[in-house]
Design an enzyme around this catalytic site. Structure first.
Site, PDB file in Angstrom:
ATOM      1  N   ARG A  87       0.862  -1.189   0.000  1.00 44.99           N
ATOM      2  CA  ARG A  87       0.000   0.000   0.000  1.00 44.99           C
ATOM      3  C   ARG A  87       0.896   1.236   0.000  1.00 44.99           C
ATOM      4  O   ARG A  87       1.709   1.437   0.901  1.00 44.99           O
ATOM      5  CB  ARG A  87      -0.969  -0.005   1.185  1.00 44.99           C
ATOM      6  CG  ARG A  87      -0.325   0.038   2.551  1.00 44.99           C
ATOM      7  CD  ARG A  87      -1.364   0.378   3.635  1.00 44.99           C
ATOM      8  NE  ARG A  87      -0.843   0.117   4.962  1.00 44.99           N
ATOM      9  CZ  ARG A  87      -0.039   0.936   5.641  1.00 44.99           C
ATOM     10  NH1 ARG A  87       0.338   2.084   5.086  1.00 44.99           N
ATOM     11  NH2 ARG A  87       0.397   0.608   6.837  1.00 44.99           N
ATOM     12  N   HIS A 132      -2.023   3.832   6.215  1.00 47.14           N
ATOM     13  CA  HIS A 132      -2.981   2.794   6.603  1.00 47.14           C
ATOM     14  C   HIS A 132      -4.415   3.324   6.489  1.00 47.14           C
ATOM     15  O   HIS A 132      -5.303   2.661   5.947  1.00 47.14           O
ATOM     16  CB  HIS A 132      -2.697   2.342   8.035  1.00 47.14           C
ATOM     17  CG  HIS A 132      -3.680   1.382   8.596  1.00 47.14           C
ATOM     18  ND1 HIS A 132      -3.772   0.076   8.176  1.00 47.14           N
ATOM     19  CD2 HIS A 132      -4.634   1.537   9.556  1.00 47.14           C
ATOM     20  CE1 HIS A 132      -4.742  -0.535   8.850  1.00 47.14           C
ATOM     21  NE2 HIS A 132      -5.278   0.326   9.685  1.00 47.14           N
ATOM     22  N   TYR A 173       7.289   4.935  10.490  1.00 46.79           N
ATOM     23  CA  TYR A 173       7.707   3.537  10.604  1.00 46.79           C
ATOM     24  C   TYR A 173       8.236   2.924   9.310  1.00 46.79           C
ATOM     25  O   TYR A 173       8.718   1.798   9.325  1.00 46.79           O
ATOM     26  CB  TYR A 173       6.559   2.674  11.150  1.00 46.79           C
ATOM     27  CG  TYR A 173       5.267   2.714  10.361  1.00 46.79           C
ATOM     28  CD1 TYR A 173       5.083   1.926   9.228  1.00 46.79           C
ATOM     29  CD2 TYR A 173       4.219   3.538  10.756  1.00 46.79           C
ATOM     30  CE1 TYR A 173       3.894   1.957   8.505  1.00 46.79           C
ATOM     31  CE2 TYR A 173       3.016   3.574  10.042  1.00 46.79           C
ATOM     32  CZ  TYR A 173       2.867   2.779   8.923  1.00 46.79           C
ATOM     33  OH  TYR A 173       1.704   2.818   8.210  1.00 46.79           O
TER      34      TYR A 173
END
Length: 366
Positions: free
Chosen positions: A265, A269, A278
């Site tokens: 992706r 998110h 991250y």
């Protein structure tokens, strides 16, 4: 390979390949030794059209979420090959069991785009009737859709129906107990279910290597006694070929299949996520260079199956879908707060009636 048990021989599935099954490389070229037959040009064109429309829809929905038009939107930007190929591989009588990130799959299956987004706008529990398109409600609890699919197909088989189900799930869902239960029951009951795991590398901010020591997620299939396939999730041709074969085998009595599709992706998110905390920019760039849409477009152009006019037609159709979404969401009535109390009880209990009266008082007071 077979082992013998008290009720007869049991076939032990072969291990999935460490290298993902691929039909088209990142440059849009055919692979030298395909392990599954490639779809024909008409199917590849349908896959490309679906991905172009799906990506534009996804971009529009992401923009609406940033503008406050949606409560939340989990983007599938970069995962179009899995969702479009998976949906197109389904037969009319099959069922799709999506997650919150699978809006493009629902759109591809024929669900009204506004109804796809109703849940994410916060209007109703689910914005579409599951029956016309055989699409179960989008699930937010991870892997809860998997056991529902097993139950539906088990019941359908007992009624003599040739119905299979495709369960869409992420890598994080494979760490849930619900996934274990669904895999196990599907295998024991020989249920016609295909589990398509879209491994995008991250369960929100948890990398897949912190979730499992298995060589691939597809290897988990062996422990349940079902076949596992490892496929390039950014290769729409390969995803379609593998999922189609798995669904056909499931319908004919071959039982469940676990497919891991390696994808990524490119967006956060959800619109409230901060992925730069991250993951590295270099990782995103690596996957952007393996874009599923441009990969298939390059192949079809090189083989003379698609030209500028075809791509312009797909783009125009995608823009019409996006414009329709903008217009109809802008015109949609705000939900009535009292609908919170509707369709819960046949006769509303005193406690709920009291809460409804309190809400009415608050609304009158402004």
């Amino acid at each position: 390979m077979e082992r013998t048990e008290s009720n007869g021989p049991v076939t032990v599935p072969a291990l999935p390949s460490l290298e993902p099954i691929r039909l088209v490389d990142r440059h849009g070229r055919r692979t030298a030794e395909p392990v599954v037959p490639s779809p024909d040009h008409d199917t590849l064109m349908a896959l490309l059209r679906g991905m172009v429309i799906g990506r534009r829809f996804d971009r529009q929905a992401s923009a609406l979420a940033r503008q406050g038009g949606l409560a939340v939107y989990p983007s599938s930007y970069g995962q179009e090959a899995c969702q479009v190929a998976g949906a197109l591989a389904l037969a009319e009588q099959d069922w799709l069991f999506p997650t919150y990130r699978d809006s493009v799959a629902l759109l591809t299956r024929g669900v009204d785009p506004i109804e796809v987004l109703t849940l994410l706008r916060g209007d109703w529990h689910s914005g579409y009737d599951p029956r016309p398109h055989r699409c179960a409600p989008q699930c937010t609890p991870l892997a809860s859709n998997a056991s529902h699919a097993v139950g539906l197909t088990y019941a359908a088989r007992r009624k003599g129906e040739e119905t299979a189900a495709l369960v869409l799930m992420g890598d994080g869902a494979t760490s849930e107990g619900d996934a274990h239960e669904a895999y196990n029951f599907a295998a024991v009951w020989n249920a016609p279910v295909v589990f398509l795991v879209q491994n995008n590398g991250w369960a929100i901010s948890v990398p897949v290597e912190k979730q499992t020591r298995a060589p691939t997620l597809a290897h988990k299939a062996v422990g349940y006694g079902m076949p596992g396939y490892h496929v390039d999730g950014n290769d729409a041709a390969a995803v379609y070929a593998v999922v189609s074969r798995a669904l056909a085998e499931a319908r004919s009595g071959g039982g469940p299949v676990l497919i891991e599709a390696r994808t990524y992706r490119l967006d956060p998110h959800t619109n409230s996520d901060a992925p730069q905390r991250y993951r590295r920019d270099a990782e995103v760039a690596y996957w952007r260079d393996r874009d599923p849409v441009s990969r298939l477009e390059a192949l079809l152009r090189a083989e003379g199956a698609a030209g500028d006019a075809d791509l312009a037609r797909f783009a125009d159709e995608a823009e019409r879908v996006a414009a329709d979404v903008r217009k109809r969401l802008a015109e949609a009535d705000d939900p009535d707060p009292e609908d919170l109390f509707a369709h819960v009880y046949a006769s509303i209990p005193p406690s709920l009636a009291h809460q409804r009266a309190d809400l009415r008082d608050e609304l009158r007071e402004g």
